[in-house]
Design a protein around this motif. Sequence first.
Motif, PDB file in Angstrom:
ATOM      1  N   PHE A 364       0.842  -1.208   0.000  1.00 38.38           N
ATOM      2  CA  PHE A 364       0.000   0.000   0.000  1.00 38.38           C
ATOM      3  C   PHE A 364       0.874   1.254   0.000  1.00 38.38           C
ATOM      4  O   PHE A 364       1.888   1.310   0.693  1.00 38.38           O
ATOM      5  CB  PHE A 364      -0.901   0.020   1.236  1.00 38.38           C
ATOM      6  N   ALA A 365       0.463   2.248  -0.769  1.00 38.93           N
ATOM      7  CA  ALA A 365       1.123   3.564  -0.758  1.00 38.93           C
ATOM      8  C   ALA A 365       0.064   4.595  -0.388  1.00 38.93           C
ATOM      9  O   ALA A 365      -0.945   4.730  -1.073  1.00 38.93           O
ATOM     10  CB  ALA A 365       1.714   3.874  -2.124  1.00 38.93           C
ATOM     11  N   VAL A 366       0.266   5.300   0.718  1.00 38.58           N
ATOM     12  CA  VAL A 366      -0.789   6.165   1.272  1.00 38.58           C
ATOM     13  C   VAL A 366      -0.222   7.521   1.714  1.00 38.58           C
ATOM     14  O   VAL A 366       0.979   7.671   1.918  1.00 38.58           O
ATOM     15  CB  VAL A 366      -1.468   5.496   2.501  1.00 38.58           C
ATOM     16  N   THR A 367      -1.125   8.487   1.845  1.00 38.69           N
ATOM     17  CA  THR A 367      -0.756   9.755   2.493  1.00 38.69           C
ATOM     18  C   THR A 367      -1.496   9.906   3.820  1.00 38.69           C
ATOM     19  O   THR A 367      -1.250  10.857   4.562  1.00 38.69           O
ATOM     20  CB  THR A 367      -1.077  10.967   1.601  1.00 38.69           C
ATOM     21  N   GLN A 436      -1.759  11.927   8.912  1.00 37.33           N
ATOM     22  CA  GLN A 436      -1.536  12.365   7.531  1.00 37.33           C
ATOM     23  C   GLN A 436      -0.061  12.696   7.327  1.00 37.33           C
ATOM     24  O   GLN A 436       0.594  13.251   8.211  1.00 37.33           O
ATOM     25  CB  GLN A 436      -2.379  13.624   7.280  1.00 37.33           C
ATOM     26  N   VAL A 437       0.475  12.333   6.145  1.00 42.43           N
ATOM     27  CA  VAL A 437       1.855  12.692   5.788  1.00 42.43           C
ATOM     28  C   VAL A 437       1.832  13.468   4.479  1.00 42.43           C
ATOM     29  O   VAL A 437       0.847  13.428   3.731  1.00 42.43           O
ATOM     30  CB  VAL A 437       2.747  11.431   5.642  1.00 42.43           C
ATOM     31  N   ASN A 438       2.916  14.200   4.194  1.00 45.39           N
ATOM     32  CA  ASN A 438       2.945  15.042   2.991  1.00 45.39           C
ATOM     33  C   ASN A 438       3.209  14.238   1.723  1.00 45.39           C
ATOM     34  O   ASN A 438       2.716  14.565   0.654  1.00 45.39           O
ATOM     35  CB  ASN A 438       4.036  16.123   3.121  1.00 45.39           C
ATOM     36  N   ASN A 439       4.050  13.195   1.828  1.00 44.68           N
ATOM     37  CA  ASN A 439       4.421  12.413   0.649  1.00 44.68           C
ATOM     38  C   ASN A 439       3.886  10.990   0.772  1.00 44.68           C
ATOM     39  O   ASN A 439       3.674  10.507   1.878  1.00 44.68           O
ATOM     40  CB  ASN A 439       5.952  12.357   0.518  1.00 44.68           C
ATOM     41  N   LEU A 440       3.692  10.338  -0.368  1.00 42.13           N
ATOM     42  CA  LEU A 440       3.261   8.937  -0.352  1.00 42.13           C
ATOM     43  C   LEU A 440       4.277   8.086   0.407  1.00 42.13           C
ATOM     44  O   LEU A 440       5.483   8.193   0.160  1.00 42.13           O
ATOM     45  CB  LEU A 440       3.168   8.399  -1.783  1.00 42.13           C
ATOM     46  N   ILE A 441       3.789   7.251   1.329  1.00 37.49           N
ATOM     47  CA  ILE A 441       4.680   6.320   2.030  1.00 37.49           C
ATOM     48  C   ILE A 441       4.109   4.909   1.934  1.00 37.49           C
ATOM     49  O   ILE A 441       2.907   4.722   1.746  1.00 37.49           O
ATOM     50  CB  ILE A 441       4.892   6.698   3.513  1.00 37.49           C
ATOM     51  N   CYS A 442       4.979   3.912   2.056  1.00 35.62           N
ATOM     52  CA  CYS A 442       4.576   2.508   1.970  1.00 35.62           C
ATOM     53  C   CYS A 442       4.362   1.946   3.370  1.00 35.62           C
ATOM     54  O   CYS A 442       5.298   1.922   4.172  1.00 35.62           O
ATOM     55  CB  CYS A 442       5.652   1.698   1.265  1.00 35.62           C
ATOM     56  N   VAL A 443       3.143   1.501   3.638  1.00 38.23           N
ATOM     57  CA  VAL A 443       2.849   0.855   4.928  1.00 38.23           C
ATOM     58  C   VAL A 443       1.862  -0.289   4.694  1.00 38.23           C
ATOM     59  O   VAL A 443       1.264  -0.400   3.633  1.00 38.23           O
ATOM     60  CB  VAL A 443       2.237   1.831   5.971  1.00 38.23           C
ATOM     61  N   GLU A 444       1.714  -1.124   5.714  1.00 39.72           N
ATOM     62  CA  GLU A 444       0.717  -2.187   5.696  1.00 39.72           C
ATOM     63  C   GLU A 444      -0.032  -2.162   7.024  1.00 39.72           C
ATOM     64  O   GLU A 444       0.449  -1.588   8.000  1.00 39.72           O
ATOM     65  CB  GLU A 444       1.401  -3.559   5.544  1.00 39.72           C
ATOM     66  N   THR A 470      -3.964   0.503  11.728  1.00 39.90           N
ATOM     67  CA  THR A 470      -5.167  -0.337  11.848  1.00 39.90           C
ATOM     68  C   THR A 470      -6.008  -0.342  10.572  1.00 39.90           C
ATOM     69  O   THR A 470      -6.633  -1.336  10.245  1.00 39.90           O
ATOM     70  CB  THR A 470      -6.045   0.146  13.024  1.00 39.90           C
ATOM     71  N   GLU A 471      -6.067   0.788   9.846  1.00 38.92           N
ATOM     72  CA  GLU A 471      -6.872   0.860   8.623  1.00 38.92           C
ATOM     73  C   GLU A 471      -6.142   1.662   7.555  1.00 38.92           C
ATOM     74  O   GLU A 471      -5.473   2.653   7.859  1.00 38.92           O
ATOM     75  CB  GLU A 471      -8.228   1.533   8.896  1.00 38.92           C
ATOM     76  N   LEU A 472      -6.316   1.237   6.283  1.00 44.40           N
ATOM     77  CA  LEU A 472      -5.738   1.958   5.155  1.00 44.40           C
ATOM     78  C   LEU A 472      -6.860   2.298   4.164  1.00 44.40           C
ATOM     79  O   LEU A 472      -7.839   1.539   4.061  1.00 44.40           O
ATOM     80  CB  LEU A 472      -4.696   1.092   4.434  1.00 44.40           C
ATOM     81  N   PRO A 473      -6.745   3.420   3.446  1.00 47.01           N
ATOM     82  CA  PRO A 473      -7.790   3.776   2.476  1.00 47.01           C
ATOM     83  C   PRO A 473      -7.898   2.690   1.408  1.00 47.01           C
ATOM     84  O   PRO A 473      -6.904   2.107   1.006  1.00 47.01           O
ATOM     85  CB  PRO A 473      -7.292   5.092   1.858  1.00 47.01           C
TER      86      PRO A 473
END
Length: 478
Positions: A364-367, A436-444, A470-473
Amino acid sequence: MEKDSDDKVTVSSQEVQAELPKVKDKEVPAPEDVEAVVEMEQYNKKRHLNVVFIGHVDAGKSTTGGQILFLSGQVDDRTIQKYEKEAKDKSRESWYMAYIMDTNEEERVKGKTVEVGRAHFETETTRFTILDAPGHKSYVPNMISGASQADIGVLVISARKGEFETGYERGGQTREHVQLAKTLGVSKLLVVVNKMDEPTVNWSKERYDEIESKMIPFLKSSGYNVKKDVQFLPISGLMGTNMKTRLDKAVCPWWNGPCLFEALDSIEVPPRDPNGPLRMPIIDKFKDMGTVVMGKVESGSVTEGDTLLVMPNKTQVKVLAVFCDENKVRRAGPGENVRVKLSGIDDEDILSGFVLSSVARPIFAVTEFDAQLQILELLDNAIFTAGYKAVLHVHSVVEECEIVQLLQQIDPKTRKPMKKKVLFVKNGAIVLCRIQVNNLICVEKFSDFPQLGRFTLRTEGKTVAVGKVTELPSGSNF
């Protein structure tokens, strides 16, 4: 081997990039002949474990690591004699063993580990990668990078009068390192009580028992199951006593337990899945006849010839070669620290914290994401509420973040959400929030890949909270 612990350095959010982990070893052997390629199965007859050495400054982490390499035959007598002379010339006779792990001049002059030292040794049954983490509070981000690559931890505590107390008191790195290690997935801990040969201690059972009795409640409160996951033992890192061979009863009549090598050999860690989707956080990259990335395989396997993705920028790459320790291998499984040579991407297009990932199931790549946070200790007069800013450390990512919403507070006794609306929380609270973060980051999600879903929040050089995703978009993994 770290002295000079008075110079405080606080890390502002503008300095986040300077916090990126530094990794020392960059020589990549490239034997291209077929015979030099080792099949992983043949190479991997022994199990592999990553061990991080943690603890307060001057507890003797680098000295103990250096002694392990000497005792296991990784360093010869001539090299040791050279280091002894070099340390003597600097009027630092007792630091010579630490020079094996602390290889740059700044570390040797100051007597302080800065970067994460890396080395390898083997016992009868296990191949070990040693990660020598810095103890000074200014270099905690580098310690985090070391611990995030580890399976087990060796917490080094100085038995010398006054030194244990300094490390253990509030603000001492013994506490912070234990909490960080647990958060970063170091599930098993060997607590070595070092400097037992020191004149103020002289292998005293009373001093050893005092340290053990003070540490056990703290380790429990940090989440360790002391009976199952923690083992204490006395050593002298400088002299090598109770490290490769058991203690002589003439030296210490009361100790009946194992030596350090036996204790390391007997540690059991949970099995990993070599057939899961590949997840390899990148901790460093460089050019060497192509682009080479370094990291630890957290899930799945990486094989020469694989087509993979570098996330979050979704660049498709091909694996040209895989290196494990100093050997070229065809395939490396989970838990291995590897160097992977890639085609299809320039090293300038890779940042620390990017993840080498399978194409079929990319990471996953999220902000933004939801997380459960435990507040450890906020800065004086700080309130933890929406708008709170910190530096997020998750696997090898270092990124500024903001708490955008507090969702629910968790009752610490029942572990269930409380009904009343939450506007702010204090030290010790457990809270569900949106980050929230400014740049896309990889997490699970922590429940899917614990190693990629646990993180710490730091402000002004201090760890203020630990958490898990706990949750990702939805739809954020492509």
